[in-house]
Design a protein around this motif. Structure first.
Motif, mmCIF file in Angstrom:
data_model
loop_
_atom_site.group_PDB
_atom_site.id
_atom_site.type_symbol
_atom_site.label_atom_id
_atom_site.label_comp_id
_atom_site.label_asym_id
_atom_site.label_seq_id
_atom_site.Cartn_x
_atom_site.Cartn_y
_atom_site.Cartn_z
ATOM 1 N N TYR A 57 0.482 -26.610 -66.042
ATOM 2 C CA TYR A 57 1.846 -26.661 -65.520
ATOM 3 C C TYR A 57 1.930 -27.391 -64.175
ATOM 4 C CZ TYR A 57 2.223 -23.202 -69.165
ATOM 5 O OH TYR A 57 2.157 -22.570 -70.387
ATOM 6 N N VAL A 58 0.929 -27.221 -63.339
ATOM 7 C CA VAL A 58 0.907 -27.912 -62.050
ATOM 8 C C VAL A 58 0.150 -29.221 -62.228
ATOM 9 C CG1 VAL A 58 0.237 -27.811 -59.628
ATOM 10 C CG2 VAL A 58 0.945 -25.716 -60.807
ATOM 11 N N ILE A 59 0.847 -30.320 -62.042
ATOM 12 C CA ILE A 59 0.244 -31.644 -62.178
ATOM 13 C C ILE A 59 0.065 -32.222 -60.785
ATOM 14 C CG2 ILE A 59 0.470 -33.932 -63.212
ATOM 15 C CD1 ILE A 59 2.336 -32.652 -65.290
ATOM 16 N N GLU A 60 -1.173 -32.401 -60.414
ATOM 17 C CA GLU A 60 -1.534 -32.821 -59.059
ATOM 18 C C GLU A 60 -0.752 -34.053 -58.611
ATOM 19 O OE1 GLU A 60 -3.562 -32.760 -55.431
ATOM 20 O OE2 GLU A 60 -3.735 -31.290 -57.059
ATOM 21 N N GLY A 61 -0.070 -33.916 -57.476
ATOM 22 C CA GLY A 61 0.649 -35.034 -56.902
ATOM 23 C C GLY A 61 1.967 -35.347 -57.563
ATOM 24 N N GLU A 62 2.313 -34.613 -58.610
ATOM 25 C CA GLU A 62 3.568 -34.860 -59.329
ATOM 26 C C GLU A 62 4.562 -33.719 -59.124
ATOM 27 O OE1 GLU A 62 4.855 -35.406 -63.960
ATOM 28 O OE2 GLU A 62 3.137 -36.557 -63.235
ATOM 29 N N ASN A 63 4.057 -32.489 -59.185
ATOM 30 C CA ASN A 63 4.956 -31.351 -58.963
ATOM 31 C C ASN A 63 4.310 -30.247 -58.108
ATOM 32 O OD1 ASN A 63 3.185 -30.056 -60.724
ATOM 33 N ND2 ASN A 63 4.567 -30.210 -62.479
ATOM 34 N N GLY A 64 3.092 -30.493 -57.628
ATOM 35 C CA GLY A 64 2.406 -29.498 -56.819
ATOM 36 C C GLY A 64 0.989 -29.943 -56.516
ATOM 37 N N LEU A 65 0.195 -29.010 -56.004
ATOM 38 C CA LEU A 65 -1.190 -29.300 -55.647
ATOM 39 C C LEU A 65 -2.108 -28.234 -56.227
ATOM 40 C CD1 LEU A 65 -0.724 -30.176 -51.847
ATOM 41 C CD2 LEU A 65 -0.827 -31.773 -53.775
ATOM 42 N N LEU A 66 -3.277 -28.653 -56.721
ATOM 43 C CA LEU A 66 -4.279 -27.735 -57.248
ATOM 44 C C LEU A 66 -5.510 -27.754 -56.348
ATOM 45 C CD1 LEU A 66 -4.055 -28.596 -61.060
ATOM 46 C CD2 LEU A 66 -3.327 -26.463 -59.977
ATOM 47 N N VAL A 67 -6.101 -26.576 -56.136
ATOM 48 C CA VAL A 67 -7.280 -26.471 -55.274
ATOM 49 C C VAL A 67 -8.379 -25.732 -56.012
ATOM 50 C CG1 VAL A 67 -5.910 -26.525 -53.162
ATOM 51 C CG2 VAL A 67 -6.446 -24.329 -54.227
ATOM 52 N N PRO A 68 -9.645 -25.950 -55.632
ATOM 53 C CA PRO A 68 -10.760 -25.236 -56.268
ATOM 54 C C PRO A 68 -10.686 -23.741 -55.940
ATOM 55 C CG PRO A 68 -11.537 -27.111 -54.963
ATOM 56 C CD PRO A 68 -10.107 -26.903 -54.603
ATOM 57 N N PRO A 69 -11.268 -22.891 -56.806
ATOM 58 C CA PRO A 69 -11.263 -21.455 -56.531
ATOM 59 C C PRO A 69 -12.157 -21.089 -55.353
ATOM 60 C CG PRO A 69 -12.623 -21.937 -58.447
ATOM 61 C CD PRO A 69 -11.925 -23.217 -58.079
ATOM 62 N N GLU A 70 -11.761 -20.033 -54.639
ATOM 63 C CA GLU A 70 -12.556 -19.444 -53.567
ATOM 64 C C GLU A 70 -13.004 -20.484 -52.543
ATOM 65 O OE1 GLU A 70 -15.683 -17.102 -55.256
ATOM 66 O OE2 GLU A 70 -14.326 -15.941 -56.514
ATOM 67 N N ASP A 71 -12.083 -21.350 -52.168
ATOM 68 C CA ASP A 71 -12.379 -22.419 -51.214
ATOM 69 C C ASP A 71 -11.308 -22.391 -50.116
ATOM 70 O OD1 ASP A 71 -12.826 -24.772 -49.816
ATOM 71 O OD2 ASP A 71 -13.427 -25.896 -51.598
ATOM 72 N N PRO A 72 -11.486 -21.558 -49.079
ATOM 73 C CA PRO A 72 -10.466 -21.446 -48.032
ATOM 74 C C PRO A 72 -10.142 -22.771 -47.352
ATOM 75 C CG PRO A 72 -12.051 -19.660 -47.849
ATOM 76 C CD PRO A 72 -12.608 -20.622 -48.851
ATOM 77 N N ALA A 73 -11.148 -23.609 -47.142
ATOM 78 C CA ALA A 73 -10.918 -24.881 -46.466
ATOM 79 C C ALA A 73 -10.010 -25.795 -47.297
ATOM 80 C CB ALA A 73 -12.247 -25.578 -46.180
ATOM 81 N N ALA A 74 -10.270 -25.856 -48.613
ATOM 82 C CA ALA A 74 -9.441 -26.690 -49.489
ATOM 83 C C ALA A 74 -8.025 -26.134 -49.574
ATOM 84 C CB ALA A 74 -10.067 -26.767 -50.878
ATOM 85 N N LEU A 75 -7.903 -24.816 -49.647
ATOM 86 C CA LEU A 75 -6.583 -24.204 -49.709
ATOM 87 C C LEU A 75 -5.824 -24.456 -48.410
ATOM 88 C CD1 LEU A 75 -4.497 -22.503 -51.175
ATOM 89 C CD2 LEU A 75 -5.680 -20.443 -50.374
ATOM 90 N N ALA A 76 -6.496 -24.313 -47.275
ATOM 91 C CA ALA A 76 -5.857 -24.559 -45.988
ATOM 92 C C ALA A 76 -5.389 -26.006 -45.879
ATOM 93 C CB ALA A 76 -6.817 -24.222 -44.853
ATOM 94 N N ALA A 77 -6.204 -26.934 -46.350
ATOM 95 C CA ALA A 77 -5.846 -28.354 -46.285
ATOM 96 C C ALA A 77 -4.614 -28.650 -47.126
ATOM 97 C CB ALA A 77 -7.029 -29.202 -46.742
ATOM 98 N N ALA A 78 -4.529 -28.047 -48.321
ATOM 99 C CA ALA A 78 -3.385 -28.281 -49.198
ATOM 100 C C ALA A 78 -2.111 -27.677 -48.603
ATOM 101 C CB ALA A 78 -3.659 -27.694 -50.578
#
Length: 256
Positions: A171-192
């Motif tokens: 449902y979430v298409i990267e860069g088209e309607n939202g952003l997806l991040v890897p699991p259990e990755d605080p740095a990636a989640l913070a960046a997004a």
């Protein structure tokens, strides 16, 4: 009501396989579940068909709270609020979690995180519309969860930052309607989160894509033709008719 999970073993697994082995068609709301359930039940993959999850479409104008912006995360099932807490602690952004007490039990939440519970659906939608960034962090990425939260945010024209997992990636298409991040990755989640927080034009662009995804692909009306095809194929199979099979793997678009 039997609610099978492919991680179940013992008598639950044997019961599920015995009861479900005669089912003609299984409808799943995640492409990953086709292989997952086929292997667990020992059934051919063509018994399973992906049809997008559908929601009751209640679009309305939303207005971001510009005076007091905040990050919002809602839901209790399979939520990874530990990773979210670490991400927003590093960012220092005001964050609201709407969840049952058990979903945040034992977590050392930073002072910029507030937990709320017992809200009505209307209150949840209001919060979602006012939030600057909506986040759906998930723990177990093999099973589906969080789709309703994702789709209802998108229904309101809000892009979502979600953990890449079974269900969200359909449902979430990267860069088209939202952003997806890897699991259990605080740095990636913070960046997004920071990427959306600091870029109103990106929020607007992805929000339009999010609203379009729901309107064109996950409303009851949009999904009805696919379900009708599945039901007709099942009816013909049960009647012993040939030449009509269950629909195959749909395109990447959530409209299926």
């Amino acid at each position: 009501m039997l609610q099978p999970r492919p991680d179940a073993g013992g008598w639950k697994a044997r019961l599920a396989r015995g009861l479900l082995g005669e089912v003609d068609v299984f409808v799943v709301h995640s492409r990953r579940e086709v292989a997952l359930y086929a292997e667990w039940l020992g059934l051919p993959r063509d018994r399973f068909v992906f049809v997008p999850l559908s929601i009751h479409d209640e679009p309305r104008e939303t207005r971001e709270d510009e005076a007091a912006p905040f990050v919002l995360a809602m839901g209790s099932a399979n939520r990874d609020y530990a990773t979210l807490a670490a991400a927003v602690a590093a960012l220092g952004l005001p964050t609201v979690i709407v969840a049952g007490a058990h979903a945040v039990a034992g977590l050392d939440l930073p002072p910029n995180v507030t937990v709320r519970g017992g809200l009505t659906l209307a209150e949840c939608h209001d919060l979602c519309g006012r939030a600057r960034v909506n986040v759906v962090p998930l723990r177990n990425t093999a099973f589906t969860s969080g789709q309703v939260t994702v789709l209802e945010a998108m229904m309101l024209g809000k892009p979502v930052v979600a953990t890449r997992a079974a269900g969200t990636e359909d449902y979430v298409i990267e860069g088209e309607n939202g952003l997806l991040v890897p699991p259990e990755d605080p740095a990636a989640l913070a960046a997004a989160i920071a990427a959306l927080w600091d870029d109103p034009s990106a929020r607007a662009r992805l929000g339009k894509g999010a609203r379009r995804t729901v309107a064109e692909g996950t409303t009851f009306r949009a999904v009805a033709p696919a379900m009708a095809t599945v039901l007709e194929a099942a009816r013909r199979r049960a009647a012993g008719l040939s030449g009509v099979g269950v629909p195959g793997e749909p395109s990447r678009s959530p409209a299926g």
